[in-house]
Structures are given as C-alpha cells and as structure tokens.
Scaffold this motif. Structure first.
Motif, PDB file in Angstrom:
ATOM      1  N   HIS A 128       0.814  -1.222   0.000  1.00 46.37           N
ATOM      2  CA  HIS A 128       0.000   0.000   0.000  1.00 46.37           C
ATOM      3  C   HIS A 128       0.849   1.275   0.000  1.00 46.37           C
ATOM      4  CE1 HIS A 128      -3.044  -2.963   1.073  1.00 46.37           C
ATOM      5  NE2 HIS A 128      -3.938  -2.089   0.665  1.00 46.37           N
ATOM      6  N   LEU A 129       2.158   1.134  -0.201  1.00 43.79           N
ATOM      7  CA  LEU A 129       3.038   2.317  -0.262  1.00 43.79           C
ATOM      8  C   LEU A 129       3.180   2.776  -1.702  1.00 43.79           C
ATOM      9  CD1 LEU A 129       5.903   1.066   2.096  1.00 43.79           C
ATOM     10  CD2 LEU A 129       4.102   2.724   2.672  1.00 43.79           C
ATOM     11  N   ASP A 130       3.571   4.062  -1.856  1.00 41.63           N
ATOM     12  CA  ASP A 130       3.923   4.516  -3.204  1.00 41.63           C
ATOM     13  C   ASP A 130       5.171   5.396  -3.144  1.00 41.63           C
ATOM     14  OD1 ASP A 130       3.283   7.250  -2.790  1.00 41.63           O
ATOM     15  OD2 ASP A 130       1.172   6.818  -3.136  1.00 41.63           O
ATOM     16  N   ARG A 182      10.453  -6.204   0.180  1.00 43.35           N
ATOM     17  CA  ARG A 182      10.776  -5.325  -0.956  1.00 43.35           C
ATOM     18  C   ARG A 182       9.762  -4.177  -1.021  1.00 43.35           C
ATOM     19  NH1 ARG A 182      12.811  -6.941  -6.894  1.00 43.35           N
ATOM     20  NH2 ARG A 182      14.663  -7.311  -5.667  1.00 43.35           N
ATOM     21  N   LEU A 183      10.286  -2.937  -1.083  1.00 45.43           N
ATOM     22  CA  LEU A 183       9.406  -1.758  -1.104  1.00 45.43           C
ATOM     23  C   LEU A 183       9.263  -1.254  -2.532  1.00 45.43           C
ATOM     24  CD1 LEU A 183      10.892   0.119   1.993  1.00 45.43           C
ATOM     25  CD2 LEU A 183       8.917  -1.409   1.910  1.00 45.43           C
ATOM     26  N   PRO A 184       8.179  -0.535  -2.830  1.00 50.04           N
ATOM     27  CA  PRO A 184       8.031  -0.001  -4.189  1.00 50.04           C
ATOM     28  C   PRO A 184       9.172   0.966  -4.515  1.00 50.04           C
ATOM     29  CG  PRO A 184       5.996   0.261  -2.933  1.00 50.04           C
ATOM     30  CD  PRO A 184       7.030  -0.211  -1.972  1.00 50.04           C
ATOM     31  N   GLU A 185       9.493   1.064  -5.798  1.00 52.13           N
ATOM     32  CA  GLU A 185      10.566   1.945  -6.238  1.00 52.13           C
ATOM     33  C   GLU A 185      10.298   3.378  -5.787  1.00 52.13           C
ATOM     34  OE1 GLU A 185      11.373   1.466 -10.357  1.00 52.13           O
ATOM     35  OE2 GLU A 185      13.052   2.876 -10.279  1.00 52.13           O
ATOM     36  N   GLY A 186      11.346   4.043  -5.306  1.00 48.51           N
ATOM     37  CA  GLY A 186      11.220   5.439  -4.923  1.00 48.51           C
ATOM     38  C   GLY A 186      10.929   5.650  -3.445  1.00 48.51           C
ATOM     39  N   VAL A 187      10.513   4.582  -2.741  1.00 51.85           N
ATOM     40  CA  VAL A 187      10.226   4.723  -1.310  1.00 51.85           C
ATOM     41  C   VAL A 187      11.548   4.734  -0.541  1.00 51.85           C
ATOM     42  CG1 VAL A 187       9.200   3.613   0.716  1.00 51.85           C
ATOM     43  CG2 VAL A 187       7.993   3.565  -1.462  1.00 51.85           C
ATOM     44  N   ARG A 205       4.831  12.123   1.899  1.00 53.50           N
ATOM     45  CA  ARG A 205       3.989  11.753   3.035  1.00 53.50           C
ATOM     46  C   ARG A 205       4.726  10.730   3.904  1.00 53.50           C
ATOM     47  NH1 ARG A 205      -2.300   9.507   3.259  1.00 53.50           N
ATOM     48  NH2 ARG A 205      -2.787  10.704   5.119  1.00 53.50           N
ATOM     49  N   SER A 206       4.882  11.071   5.181  1.00 49.86           N
ATOM     50  CA  SER A 206       5.551  10.145   6.109  1.00 49.86           C
ATOM     51  C   SER A 206       4.616   8.991   6.450  1.00 49.86           C
ATOM     52  CB  SER A 206       5.936  10.848   7.415  1.00 49.86           C
ATOM     53  OG  SER A 206       6.916  11.821   7.205  1.00 49.86           O
ATOM     54  N   VAL A 207       5.178   7.798   6.454  1.00 52.30           N
ATOM     55  CA  VAL A 207       4.459   6.625   6.952  1.00 52.30           C
ATOM     56  C   VAL A 207       5.284   6.091   8.115  1.00 52.30           C
ATOM     57  CG1 VAL A 207       3.655   4.284   6.439  1.00 52.30           C
ATOM     58  CG2 VAL A 207       3.464   6.080   4.700  1.00 52.30           C
ATOM     59  N   LEU A 252      -5.650   0.562   5.165  1.00 48.69           N
ATOM     60  CA  LEU A 252      -4.507   1.165   4.457  1.00 48.69           C
ATOM     61  C   LEU A 252      -4.959   1.833   3.160  1.00 48.69           C
ATOM     62  CD1 LEU A 252      -1.863  -1.651   5.067  1.00 48.69           C
ATOM     63  CD2 LEU A 252      -1.714   0.699   5.926  1.00 48.69           C
ATOM     64  N   THR A 253      -5.938   1.249   2.503  1.00 46.57           N
ATOM     65  CA  THR A 253      -6.483   1.854   1.283  1.00 46.57           C
ATOM     66  C   THR A 253      -7.153   3.185   1.628  1.00 46.57           C
ATOM     67  OG1 THR A 253      -6.837  -0.338   0.385  1.00 46.57           O
ATOM     68  CG2 THR A 253      -8.060   1.451  -0.684  1.00 46.57           C
ATOM     69  N   GLN A 254      -7.922   3.176   2.724  1.00 47.16           N
ATOM     70  CA  GLN A 254      -8.598   4.405   3.174  1.00 47.16           C
ATOM     71  C   GLN A 254      -7.565   5.459   3.563  1.00 47.16           C
ATOM     72  OE1 GLN A 254     -11.317   3.522   6.385  1.00 47.16           O
ATOM     73  NE2 GLN A 254     -12.189   5.573   6.369  1.00 47.16           N
ATOM     74  N   ALA A 255      -6.529   5.039   4.284  1.00 46.45           N
ATOM     75  CA  ALA A 255      -5.480   5.971   4.729  1.00 46.45           C
ATOM     76  C   ALA A 255      -4.802   6.636   3.534  1.00 46.45           C
ATOM     77  CB  ALA A 255      -4.448   5.231   5.577  1.00 46.45           C
ATOM     78  N   ALA A 256      -4.526   5.847   2.486  1.00 43.47           N
ATOM     79  CA  ALA A 256      -3.848   6.403   1.305  1.00 43.47           C
ATOM     80  C   ALA A 256      -4.754   7.395   0.576  1.00 43.47           C
ATOM     81  CB  ALA A 256      -3.422   5.265   0.374  1.00 43.47           C
ATOM     82  N   ALA A 257      -6.072   7.161   0.654  1.00 39.87           N
ATOM     83  CA  ALA A 257      -7.013   8.034  -0.062  1.00 39.87           C
ATOM     84  C   ALA A 257      -7.234   9.354   0.681  1.00 39.87           C
ATOM     85  CB  ALA A 257      -8.353   7.309  -0.246  1.00 39.87           C
TER      86      ALA A 257
END
Ligand SMILES: Cc1ncc(C[n+]2csc(CCOP(=O)(O)OP(=O)(O)O)c2C)c(N)n1
Ligand SMILES: [Mg+2]
Length: 250
Positions: A69-71, A91-96, A125-127, A212-217
């Motif tokens: 759920h990260l970007d 493994r985290l998404p690229e750029g994180v 955005r800090s996670v 997590l989907t709600q948090a990202a939105a």
C-alpha cells in the motif's frame, strides 16, 4: 566487518572504507564469481499471504501488506522493534525511502523523526511504523503534527508490550509488558478531531488492507491506524536473529 576493517574467510583487509567494501561486495554478488554461499543470495519471490483475510493479522504477512500500500511519495520510518525487522525484509516499491536506526536503537526516535521529515519535505507523506512500547515514549509529538497540519500515516502496532525484547530475552517477564493504553483516545488528547484526523483500527488482514487503502485516499489528514498483533508473534527475520542469539542467552 569492523571500523575500516573487513575479515573475509579469515583474511583481514584494512584500512578499507565501508563504502568501498560495500561496492566490492555488490560487484561480487552480481558477478558470476562463485564464492558467495547460495543462501546468502536470496531469490525474492512474491509473498503468499499465510493468514486468511478474516483472521488475525500475522507478522509474516503484516509488512508485505503495508508495503503493497506504499507509493513512491512515501517516506517510511521503521521504529526499533518488530517494525524495523519486519519491513527490512520486505521489498518496497521503487522510490520509497525507508529510515531506521539499528545501531543506536533508541526507541521513540521515529515518531518525531517522521514529523521532522514531513516539515522538511512537504511534498512527501511520512508513513510511520511504530510499536506501542516505542510510541509511549514520544507520542506527545502528535500534538505538534496536528498543530502543524502534518498528514502522516501512523501505523501503531498494538501487541501488548516489547515483543522484540520478548523474542530475545524474558518472553513472559513483566519487564516486557507496558501499561494498557487506549490508543484510539490518545490522538484526541493531543488535538485530533474528525476535521483533521482519521483514527482506524485493524484486527484482521482484510481490515488492515481496507484501512490502508482508506489511509492512502485521505491525503489531507493525520491518519492513525492501530494494528492488533499477537504479543508473541514476530517477523521471520527477527525469528532468525533471535534463534541465533538464543544459545548465548540460555
Ligand atoms: C530508549 C530505549 N529504551 C529501551 C530500549 C530497548 N528496547 C529496544 S526495542 C524495545 C521494545 C520495543 O517495543 P515496541 O515498540 O512495542 O515494538 P514491538 O517489538 O513490540 O513491535 C526496547 C525496550 C531501547 N532500544 N531504547
Ligand atoms: Mg509492542
């Protein structure tokens, strides 16, 4: 590896700077030279969720679900505890970018660190991934986050105390317990309202994904997501490390 010294198969190489040692190690790992034991070169396979969506969240799934759920816009802060060992192995998404502090390891650091980073990088955005024991040391900085209109996603692992310490020593000792806290009320004491924040709780893997989907939105509010985990459950990397330490502790 030591300060400006590396020992490989009984041979010492010194002086050597850490960055040069890592560069050489990287070259060896990606080359055909067959001197690195195979288990060291771990193949990264997609994670298969072990628990079901309607069951309690397992540490072996938790960090993969969070990573999914990260970007690229996220700055991740992983506190000492199961959070650090859990996310380090994923493994985290690229750029994180992921921040932790394994050497000094002073618990509570990541909460204000995520605040500082949010002020320094307003377009990110800090996670924050933090355990209940660590959060208890610096939780009051949520008040400053709200005052400054910072909109982090705080994932707070409520697992009844110092789980990482239980894994290393004193599994059921009282010194690894923490006082019972109402984490849903905590941000409210520091100024959280429906207008500036979203307070969520997840007990199952399915609830975690939805939260997590709600948090990202919801991008313009502080989000605190309380994740309930078992007090003895640990991520796989920590299980390996504590198994290696066990003979010394017994
Ligand atoms: C200031 C400070 N006190 C104590 C410790 C020892 N310590 C390291 S991790 C940890 C427990 C962390 O517990 P929690 O944040 O709840 O994470 P969990 O492993 O339970 O997910 C403690 C007490 C430390 N590193 N720094
Ligand atoms: Mg804990």
């Amino acid at each position: 590896m030591h300060y400006e010294r590396a020992s490989i198969a009984g041979k010492n190489f010194a002086p050597i700077a850490l960055k040069d040692a890592l560069k050489t190690l990287h070259e060896v790992l990606i080359s055909d030279i067959n001197i690195v034991p195979k288990p060291f070169c771990k193949e990264v396979k997609p994670h298969e969720q072990q628990g079901k969506d309607d069951e309690a969240i397992l540490q072996e799934d938790l960090w993969h679900i969070i990573a999914d759920h990260l970007d690229h816009n996220n700055l991740v802060f992983a506190e000492q505890g199961t959070a650090y060992f859990g996310i380090s192995d994923v493994r985290l998404p690229e750029g994180v970018t992921c921040y932790g502090q394994p050497m000094w390891g002073s618990i509570g650091y990541t909460l204000p660190a995520s605040l500082g980073a949010a002020i320094a990088s307003p377009n990110k955005r800090s996670v924050l991934l933090i355990g209940d024991g660590s959060a208890l040391l610096t939780i009051q900085e949520i008040a400053v986050m709200i005052q400054e209109n910072i909109n982090p996603v705080i994932v707070l692992i409520n697992n009844d105390g110092y789980t990482v310490e239980r894994a290393i020593h004193g599994e059921n000792q009282r010194y690894n317990d923490i006082p019972k806290c109402n984490w849903q009320m905590m941000p409210k004491a520091f100024g959280a309202t429906d207008d500036n924040s979203l307070l969520l709780k997840a007990e199952t893997a399915g609830e975690l994904k939805a939260a997590l989907t709600q948090a990202a939105a919801v991008k313009d509010k502080l989000v605190m997501l309380e994740v309930i985990a078992d007090k003895h459950d640990i991520p796989p990397l920590l299980a390996d490390i504590s198994a290696a330490l066990k003979p010394k502790n017994d």
